[in-house]
Design an enzyme around this catalytic site. Structure first.
Site, PDB file in Angstrom:
ATOM      1  N   GLU A 129     -10.078 -17.651   1.941  1.00  0.00           N
ATOM      2  CA  GLU A 129     -11.314 -18.124   1.205  1.00  0.00           C
ATOM      3  C   GLU A 129     -12.379 -19.372   1.819  1.00  0.00           C
ATOM      4  O   GLU A 129     -13.451 -19.218   1.794  1.00  0.00           O
ATOM      5  CB  GLU A 129     -10.886 -19.128  -0.072  1.00  0.00           C
ATOM      6  CG  GLU A 129     -11.696 -19.578  -1.404  1.00  0.00           C
ATOM      7  CD  GLU A 129     -11.248 -20.413  -2.441  1.00  0.00           C
ATOM      8  OE1 GLU A 129     -10.415 -19.707  -3.411  1.00  0.00           O
ATOM      9  OE2 GLU A 129     -11.873 -21.261  -2.365  1.00  0.00           O
ATOM     10  N   TYR A 135     -14.419 -15.277  -7.553  1.00  0.00           N
ATOM     11  CA  TYR A 135     -14.938 -14.507  -8.406  1.00  0.00           C
ATOM     12  C   TYR A 135     -16.231 -15.227  -8.977  1.00  0.00           C
ATOM     13  O   TYR A 135     -16.117 -16.320  -9.542  1.00  0.00           O
ATOM     14  CB  TYR A 135     -14.035 -14.114  -9.617  1.00  0.00           C
ATOM     15  CG  TYR A 135     -14.686 -13.203 -10.684  1.00  0.00           C
ATOM     16  CD1 TYR A 135     -15.104 -11.788 -10.272  1.00  0.00           C
ATOM     17  CD2 TYR A 135     -14.920 -13.549 -11.826  1.00  0.00           C
ATOM     18  CE1 TYR A 135     -15.726 -11.016 -11.228  1.00  0.00           C
ATOM     19  CE2 TYR A 135     -15.198 -12.840 -12.978  1.00  0.00           C
ATOM     20  CZ  TYR A 135     -15.833 -11.355 -12.758  1.00  0.00           C
ATOM     21  OH  TYR A 135     -16.465 -10.690 -13.485  1.00  0.00           O
TER      22      TYR A 135
END
Ligand SMILES: O=c1ccn([C@@H]2O[C@@H]3COP(=O)(O)O[C@H]3[C@H]2O)c(=O)[nH]1
Ligand SMILES: [Zn+2]
Ligand SMILES: [Zn+2]
Length: 250
Positions: free
Chosen positions: A71, A108
């Site tokens: 991430e 998301y």
């Protein structure tokens, strides 16, 4: 072209003195990361490799010590490096699980158009058990190996001559017959649980049963904080250390 592997970390999932086990395949032309655990971005920073200098990331399996830094790398490429993407090399089944069950929670963002793994990475799907050229001079084969029952997991053959176990249970037949006798691999980087029962990792006790000509090729990685207590007790195998660089056959 000379090819090296530099270890970014050599610790187990719970080690505190060693970073998560991951490695950089390096040449003058490329930096390809094997796994990207939670501590991997810090290790890359320490050796002066910036996110935009990573040409691609290979994923062995989904545990935080192997994917927990993805991430950060993806967000930094997007926000600090202005919409850059790196390549992500993985099998199709792993890609689905990686997005749906691991990364989606943090990444998301449909309002800005980010709702799929492909929105953050250039996803390159690799078929398992098929040697695949991923960069000029670099062929990787994803070998399905047993780590946790019913969980996707891959070890890697690098240019057919170097074996990188990632996380696997001990498999004597694979190590002796396939890797050394058949493929003549000269370098084996293997995870090693130093004490206790293995269950999901190869233990030092198991690895010590390998014949000497196999042990001589083995570098031990993915070890616990008490590694120093085992120096001199690893037969013909050698511990590899964080940031150490070894040459591998092209
Ligand atoms: O069935 C399980 C699942 C997990 N674990 C622990 O969690 C860690 C996750 O990363 P790892 O695969 O490097 O090592 C694993 C082990 O330390 C375990 O002991 N048994
Ligand atoms: Zn691990
Ligand atoms: Zn694991």
């Amino acid at each position: 072209m000379s090819l090296q592997i530099q270890m970014l970390g050599t610790g187990s999932a719970f080690a505190k003195t060693f970073y998560n086990t991951s490695a950089l395949i390096r040449s003058n032309e490329m930096n390809i990361l094997i796994d990207c655990g939670a501590t991997t971005p810090r290790s890359l920073h320490e050796i002066g490799v910036q996110p935009d200098q990573i040409d691609g990331i290979i994923i062995s399996h989904i545990h935080a010590d192997h994917v927990g830094g993805l991430e950060e790398i993806a967000f930094r490429l997007l926000y600090q490096y202005k919409n850059k993407k790196t390549k992500l090399f993985l099998t199709e089944s792993l890609a689905g699980v990686l997005w749906e069950n691991t990364l989606k929670g943090g990444m998301y963002n449909p309002a800005d158009g980010f709702s799929r793994l492909e929105d953050y990475f250039e996803v390159i799907l690799i078929e398992e058990n098929v040697p695949t050229s991923i960069q000029p001079g670099l062929t990787i084969e994803f070998i399905s190996t047993l780590h946790i029952p019913h969980k996707l997991n891959y070890s890697l053959f690098i240019n057919g001559r170097t074996f990188y176990s990632a996380d696997t249970q001990f498999n004597e037949e694979l190590l002796v017959q396939e890797i050394v006798n058949k493929r003549n691999c000269h370098t084996i980087l293997h995870d090693c649980q130093l004490s206790g029962n293995g269950f999901i990792h190869a233990t030092l006790e198991e690895l010590l049963t390998l014949p000497d000509y196999v042990q001589e090729r083995v570098y031990l990685m993915h070890y616990d904080d008490d590694m120093m207590n085992f120096v001199g007790k690893t037969g013909s195998m050698t511990f590899i250390h964080q940031h150490e660089v070894i040459e591998i056959p092209e």
